[in-house]
Design a protein around this motif. Structure first.
Motif, PDB file in Angstrom:
ATOM      1  N   PRO A  75       1.045  -1.414   0.029  1.00  0.00           N
ATOM      2  CA  PRO A  75       0.356   0.341  -0.097  1.00  0.00           C
ATOM      3  C   PRO A  75       1.032   0.993  -0.086  1.00  0.00           C
ATOM      4  N   GLN A  76       1.517   1.243   0.503  1.00  0.00           N
ATOM      5  CA  GLN A  76       3.162   2.364   0.347  1.00  0.00           C
ATOM      6  C   GLN A  76       3.526   1.652  -0.439  1.00  0.00           C
ATOM      7  N   ALA A  77       3.914   1.207  -1.520  1.00  0.00           N
ATOM      8  CA  ALA A  77       4.781   1.386  -2.989  1.00  0.00           C
ATOM      9  C   ALA A  77       4.590   2.653  -3.425  1.00  0.00           C
ATOM     10  N   LYS A  78       3.873   3.353  -3.220  1.00  0.00           N
ATOM     11  CA  LYS A  78       3.330   4.985  -4.873  1.00  0.00           C
ATOM     12  C   LYS A  78       4.857   5.871  -3.401  1.00  0.00           C
ATOM     13  N   GLU A  79       4.653   5.948  -2.184  1.00  0.00           N
ATOM     14  CA  GLU A  79       5.757   6.913  -1.894  1.00  0.00           C
ATOM     15  C   GLU A  79       6.648   6.297  -1.343  1.00  0.00           C
ATOM     16  N   ALA A  80       7.180   5.207  -1.596  1.00  0.00           N
ATOM     17  CA  ALA A  80       8.632   4.393  -1.218  1.00  0.00           C
ATOM     18  C   ALA A  80       9.318   5.053  -3.197  1.00  0.00           C
ATOM     19  N   PHE A  81       8.142   4.561  -3.726  1.00  0.00           N
ATOM     20  CA  PHE A  81       8.549   5.247  -5.298  1.00  0.00           C
ATOM     21  C   PHE A  81       9.249   6.664  -5.475  1.00  0.00           C
ATOM     22  N   GLY A  82       8.261   7.481  -5.158  1.00  0.00           N
ATOM     23  CA  GLY A  82       8.617   8.970  -4.469  1.00  0.00           C
ATOM     24  C   GLY A  82       9.727   9.257  -3.945  1.00  0.00           C
ATOM     25  N   ALA A  83      10.118   8.828  -3.551  1.00  0.00           N
ATOM     26  CA  ALA A  83      10.734   9.208  -1.881  1.00  0.00           C
ATOM     27  C   ALA A  83      12.615   8.695  -3.376  1.00  0.00           C
ATOM     28  N   LEU A  84      12.304   7.464  -3.572  1.00  0.00           N
ATOM     29  CA  LEU A  84      14.145   7.189  -4.570  1.00  0.00           C
ATOM     30  C   LEU A  84      13.533   8.861  -5.669  1.00  0.00           C
ATOM     31  N   ALA A  85      12.751   8.775  -6.124  1.00  0.00           N
ATOM     32  CA  ALA A  85      12.671   9.370  -7.334  1.00  0.00           C
ATOM     33  C   ALA A  85      13.330  11.040  -6.966  1.00  0.00           C
ATOM     34  N   LYS A  86      12.916  11.173  -5.815  1.00  0.00           N
ATOM     35  CA  LYS A  86      13.304  12.587  -4.645  1.00  0.00           C
ATOM     36  C   LYS A  86      14.572  12.234  -4.522  1.00  0.00           C
ATOM     37  N   ALA A  87      15.639  11.002  -4.221  1.00  0.00           N
ATOM     38  CA  ALA A  87      17.035  10.426  -3.689  1.00  0.00           C
ATOM     39  C   ALA A  87      17.775  11.104  -4.915  1.00  0.00           C
ATOM     40  N   GLN A  88      17.048  10.402  -5.716  1.00  0.00           N
ATOM     41  CA  GLN A  88      17.931  10.601  -7.367  1.00  0.00           C
ATOM     42  C   GLN A  88      18.229  11.688  -7.672  1.00  0.00           C
ATOM     43  N   GLN A  89      17.111  12.997  -7.973  1.00  0.00           N
ATOM     44  CA  GLN A  89      17.230  14.608  -7.705  1.00  0.00           C
ATOM     45  C   GLN A  89      17.697  14.821  -6.565  1.00  0.00           C
ATOM     46  N   LEU A  90      18.095  14.493  -6.098  1.00  0.00           N
ATOM     47  CA  LEU A  90      19.134  15.332  -4.847  1.00  0.00           C
ATOM     48  C   LEU A  90      20.045  15.247  -5.631  1.00  0.00           C
ATOM     49  N   LEU A  91      21.170  13.612  -5.575  1.00  0.00           N
ATOM     50  CA  LEU A  91      22.187  13.594  -6.582  1.00  0.00           C
ATOM     51  C   LEU A  91      22.480  13.950  -6.783  1.00  0.00           C
ATOM     52  N   LEU A  92      21.830  13.918  -8.218  1.00  0.00           N
ATOM     53  CA  LEU A  92      22.059  14.195  -9.439  1.00  0.00           C
ATOM     54  C   LEU A  92      22.129  15.963  -9.800  1.00  0.00           C
ATOM     55  N   ASP A  93      21.658  16.898  -8.519  1.00  0.00           N
ATOM     56  CA  ASP A  93      21.421  17.740  -8.477  1.00  0.00           C
ATOM     57  C   ASP A  93      23.588  18.268  -7.867  1.00  0.00           C
ATOM     58  N   GLN A  94      24.092  18.827  -8.535  1.00  0.00           N
ATOM     59  CA  GLN A  94      25.308  19.783  -8.174  1.00  0.00           C
ATOM     60  C   GLN A  94      25.470  19.981  -7.130  1.00  0.00           C
ATOM     61  N   ASN A  95      24.755  20.896  -6.699  1.00  0.00           N
ATOM     62  CA  ASN A  95      25.138  21.566  -4.956  1.00  0.00           C
ATOM     63  C   ASN A  95      24.427  20.911  -3.978  1.00  0.00           C
ATOM     64  N   GLU A  96      22.917  20.427  -4.709  1.00  0.00           N
ATOM     65  CA  GLU A  96      22.434  19.220  -3.393  1.00  0.00           C
ATOM     66  C   GLU A  96      23.786  18.364  -3.411  1.00  0.00           C
ATOM     67  N   ARG A  97      24.412  17.631  -4.428  1.00  0.00           N
ATOM     68  CA  ARG A  97      25.719  16.742  -3.730  1.00  0.00           C
ATOM     69  C   ARG A  97      26.698  17.187  -3.297  1.00  0.00           C
ATOM     70  N   ASP A  98      27.307  18.414  -3.887  1.00  0.00           N
ATOM     71  CA  ASP A  98      28.485  19.149  -2.850  1.00  0.00           C
ATOM     72  C   ASP A  98      28.175  19.265  -1.945  1.00  0.00           C
ATOM     73  N   TYR A  99      26.600  19.872  -1.366  1.00  0.00           N
ATOM     74  CA  TYR A  99      26.635  20.238   0.036  1.00  0.00           C
ATOM     75  C   TYR A  99      27.375  18.596   0.709  1.00  0.00           C
ATOM     76  N   LEU A 100      26.008  17.481   0.179  1.00  0.00           N
ATOM     77  CA  LEU A 100      25.930  15.932   0.943  1.00  0.00           C
ATOM     78  C   LEU A 100      27.150  15.701   1.078  1.00  0.00           C
ATOM     79  N   LEU A 101      28.746  15.970   0.061  1.00  0.00           N
ATOM     80  CA  LEU A 101      29.638  15.605  -0.289  1.00  0.00           C
ATOM     81  C   LEU A 101      30.498  16.631   1.529  1.00  0.00           C
ATOM     82  N   SER A 102      29.931  17.888   0.924  1.00  0.00           N
ATOM     83  CA  SER A 102      30.649  18.713   2.291  1.00  0.00           C
ATOM     84  C   SER A 102      30.507  17.826   3.634  1.00  0.00           C
ATOM     85  N   GLN A 103      29.221  18.021   3.958  1.00  0.00           N
ATOM     86  CA  GLN A 103      28.899  17.367   5.429  1.00  0.00           C
ATOM     87  C   GLN A 103      29.604  15.866   5.712  1.00  0.00           C
TER      88      GLN A 103
END
Length: 211
Positions: free
Chosen positions: A75-103
């Motif tokens: 029943p929560q497959a859609k929510e999990a699928f959306g969370a994965l999509a957002k995670a990929q989007q963040l890691l492909l965004d250079q600014n977000e990725r640079d911020y994460l790597l700095s932390q």
């Protein structure tokens, strides 16, 4: 031509893999995703911190197919699928990725400093570290123990940063609210002044006749 062949092979292997994935495994993956630390997209995709952009894309493709709402009955497959999509989007965004790597780098430095203090107390480990010219430390950083410590330290730093961001946002909102209130009070004051002047002007003839 070789690249096309490799892509075809990957697709074939991926389809074969999912043909063997049971519904229980899909459900377990949904639960894993939904239990992840929300501020770290690496955790959602179950990737190490040094993963490349290609690693991110490949892992997203694999996991998203596994929990896709059309293929997974949880029943929560859609929510999990959306969370994965957002995670990929963040890691492909250079600014977000640079911020994460700095932390992540900050977390590593803190753990290294902590370990350095511990080595001073442990003479045998200190000597071994010096003799092996850094190899001892490198081996330790590849260990499961260090990786788990790093994961928890990254969570800690990301939480602190998010809390600071939210506090700053609260202050900005409060300041915006105060400015809006001042503006409304100023408008109300000018409105009353205008009404008073109009009222005064409206009674002018009456005042003149009394004179």
């Amino acid at each position: 031509m070789e690249e096309t062949s490799s892509t075809v092979d990957d697709d074939f292997l991926l389809k074969a893999f999912f043909a063997e994935v049971s519904e229980v495994e899909r459900d377990n993956e949904v639960l894993r995703i939904l239990s992840c630390f929300k501020l770290n997209p690496f955790e959602y995709l179950n990737l190490p911190f040094d993963s490349s952009i290609d690693d991110v894309k490949k892992k997203y493709r694999k996991l998203s197919l596994m929990v896709h709402p059309d293929k997974c009955n949880h029943p929560q497959a859609k929510e999990a699928f959306g969370a994965l999509a957002k995670a990929q989007q963040l890691l492909l965004d250079q600014n977000e990725r640079d911020y994460l790597l700095s932390q992540i780098n900050s977390a590593k430095e803190e753990l290294r400093a902590k370990r350095k203090k511990q080595l001073k107390k442990d003479t045998a480990s200190k000597i071994k570290s010096l003799v092996e010219e850094g190899k001892y430390d490198q081996q330790y950083e590849k260990s499961e123990e260090f990786q788990q410590e790093l994961k928890m330290k990254v969570r800690e730093l990301l939480t602190e940063q998010e809390w600071r961001r939210r506090k700053m946002q609260m202050r900005i909102s409060e300041e915006e609210g105060r400015l809006k209130k001042d503006e409304e009070e100023q408008k109300e004051m000018w409105k009353r002044k205008r009404e008073h002047e109009e009222e005064w002007e409206g009674t002018r003839e009456k005042r003149v006749s009394l004179l």
